[in-house]
Each structure stands twice: as C-alpha cells, then as structure tokens.
Write an enzyme that holds these catalytic residues in place. Structure first.
Site, short mmCIF file in Angstrom:
data_model
loop_
_atom_site.label_atom_id
_atom_site.label_comp_id
_atom_site.label_asym_id
_atom_site.label_seq_id
_atom_site.Cartn_x
_atom_site.Cartn_y
_atom_site.Cartn_z
N GLU A 17 0.81 -1.22 0.00
CA GLU A 17 0.00 0.00 0.00
C GLU A 17 0.85 1.28 0.00
O GLU A 17 0.30 2.37 -0.20
CB GLU A 17 -0.91 0.02 1.23
CG GLU A 17 -1.90 -1.13 1.26
CD GLU A 17 -2.55 -1.31 2.62
OE1 GLU A 17 -3.73 -1.70 2.66
OE2 GLU A 17 -1.87 -1.08 3.65
N GLY A 83 -12.10 -4.88 3.49
CA GLY A 83 -13.15 -5.81 3.10
C GLY A 83 -14.47 -5.09 2.99
O GLY A 83 -14.85 -4.30 3.87
N MET A 178 -8.30 -2.50 9.63
CA MET A 178 -7.65 -2.65 10.92
C MET A 178 -6.86 -1.42 11.40
O MET A 178 -6.16 -1.52 12.40
CB MET A 178 -6.74 -3.88 10.90
CG MET A 178 -7.48 -5.17 10.61
SD MET A 178 -6.43 -6.64 10.44
CE MET A 178 -5.85 -6.84 12.13
N GLU A 179 -6.98 -0.29 10.70
CA GLU A 179 -6.16 0.86 11.08
C GLU A 179 -6.88 2.21 11.12
O GLU A 179 -6.52 3.09 11.91
CB GLU A 179 -4.95 1.00 10.12
CG GLU A 179 -3.96 -0.10 10.16
CD GLU A 179 -4.35 -1.32 9.33
OE1 GLU A 179 -3.95 -2.44 9.71
OE2 GLU A 179 -5.06 -1.12 8.31
N ASP A 202 -11.94 -7.58 -1.02
CA ASP A 202 -12.87 -8.71 -0.95
C ASP A 202 -14.19 -8.15 -0.44
O ASP A 202 -14.19 -7.15 0.28
CB ASP A 202 -12.34 -9.80 0.00
CG ASP A 202 -11.98 -9.24 1.38
OD1 ASP A 202 -12.82 -9.27 2.29
OD2 ASP A 202 -10.83 -8.76 1.54
#
Length: 234
Positions: A17, A83, A178-179, A202
């Site tokens: 990323e 996601g 997650m961040e 996804d």
C-alpha cells in the site's frame, strides 16, 4: 484550519500500500521514529510524509502520533485496502469515509453504546469534509466507483458472515479494516484534519480465503493511484 494543506501525511499499513507512494517522492529523506521510517519529500507540488505503520490499531496509532509530534503534518490521509460490507460495492470499488468507528470497542456492560470511545464520548469520528471531497474527486478522475460512508476498524480480519452482520447492524458500516479508526482517533485528539480511503479487496459475497490473495495487490495499486490523484486536487 484555513488555507491549503502545506504538508500532507500519508499512512498505510503494508508495503503493497506504500511502495508506489514512496517511489513517487522526489528527493526523499528518511526520518525514523518509534520503529517507523517516515519518507519526506515532494510529490508534484505537495510536501508529503509517507509511512508504513504496520498492521493493526496499535501500530497505526503509534505511527500517526509519531508523525504528528515529530513532523507536524497539516493533515493525514490513511489509505489502503479493506473488506467490503455494502452490497453496493464490488471488488476494486472504494469507500471514502465520512467517519470511522471502532467495531471492537465495547464498554456496553456498563451502559455505554457499543463502539463508544471513552474520553471522547463519540462512536463515529468525523473525517474532514474538504479532504473527503478531494478523495471523491480523485476516485472519479481515476474511474474508480466510490461510495461515501462509514469505515469500521478492529483488530480482526473479518471473514465470517456473523462478524460482518454484527458490524453492519451496529454501525451501518460500508467496509472493515484494521487501522483507520486508530488513525482517526489520534488525529481527532490532536485536532489534525484527516481522511480515510479504502479500496475493496474482498466483499460481502466473496470467499475471502480465495479472493483476498488475488485482489489485494490490485486493490492496493488502485488506492495508490487514487492517493496520487488526490494530491493534485487538495
């Protein structure tokens, strides 16, 4: 804050990323704090700081706080992949956050709403409208379908329908990662404008174990293209 953002911090979790962003920095100078390498320089006419935080809320928060204290960005962008939770979103579409929540924050046994961040007393932390508008414009320029909505953060890789449904039902979230919520909390406390962009690797109807390895790289590349275009618009 008035006027232009003169120094823009960009944080993402993983090499995939950030590598394309770091490669775009002209005359890069690396400063290291708290185990994070901050690549400083210019992309086009914008002064930038690019950093790979590492995966998860603690690493993201550490990175954002170190960036703010040591390098004084005018704003922070958290970019990367996520996601999808919305059936409106397909793989490689993107979400521009109007706010972030932390789906694994839960003090409800003592009477708080699920997701309430103690000390701030908010569930959803708002992003900066000017930044979000520029991110949406960048997505359009890149030909990436974009949805403005809620990004949900937690220290979990969400793969089960039961997990997805809980996050959707509690927060109306459009994607999970997650961040972003951790970066958002640090920025909110420090009064630093922030924006969150996530490209879908996804989605709700996919088999995560199959689709994530295939599409994560493509989604990361899309998030990099979009972030570079954003720098031209902000």
């Amino acid at each position: 804050m008035t006027g232009k953002f003169k120094r823009i911090g960009i944080i993402a979790a993983m090499d995939k990323e950030t590598e394309g962003l770091k490669a775009a920095v002209e005359n890069p100078q690396v400063e290291s704090f708290g185990g994070v390498d901050f690549v400083c320089g210019k992309i086009g006419d914008k002064e930038v700081i690019v950093a790979k935080s590492g995966i998860g809320k603690v690493f993201a928060a550490m990175c954002a706080q170190a960036m703010i204290l040591k390098l004084s960005p005018d704003c922070i962008i958290n970019t990367g992949i996520a996601g999808g939770l919305s059936r409106e979103l397909k793989i490689l579409d993107c979400v521009v956050a109007d706010g972030v929540v932390q789906h694994d924050m839960d003090t409800s046994p003592i009477g708080d709403p699920v997701g309430l961040i103690s000390g701030i007393n908010l569930v959803k932390l708002p992003t900066d409208e000017r930044i979000s508008k520029a991110l949406i414009g960048a997505a359009k320029t890149c030909g990436i379908k974009c949805k403005k909505g809620t990004v949900a953060t937690g220290d979990q890789f969400v793969a089960l329908d039961s997990q997805r449904n809980r996050i959707i039902n509690l927060f109306g979230a459009d994607c999970c990662e997650m961040e972003g919520g951790a970066v958002g909390q640090v920025c909110y406390v420090n009064k630093i404008p922030f924006g969150i962009i996530r490209t879908i690797s996804d989605n709700y109807d996919s088999d995560v174990s199959m689709d994530y390895p295939v599409f994560a790289e493509k989604a990361a590349d899309a998030s990099i293209r979009l972030t570079l275009e954003f720098l031209k618009l902000i």
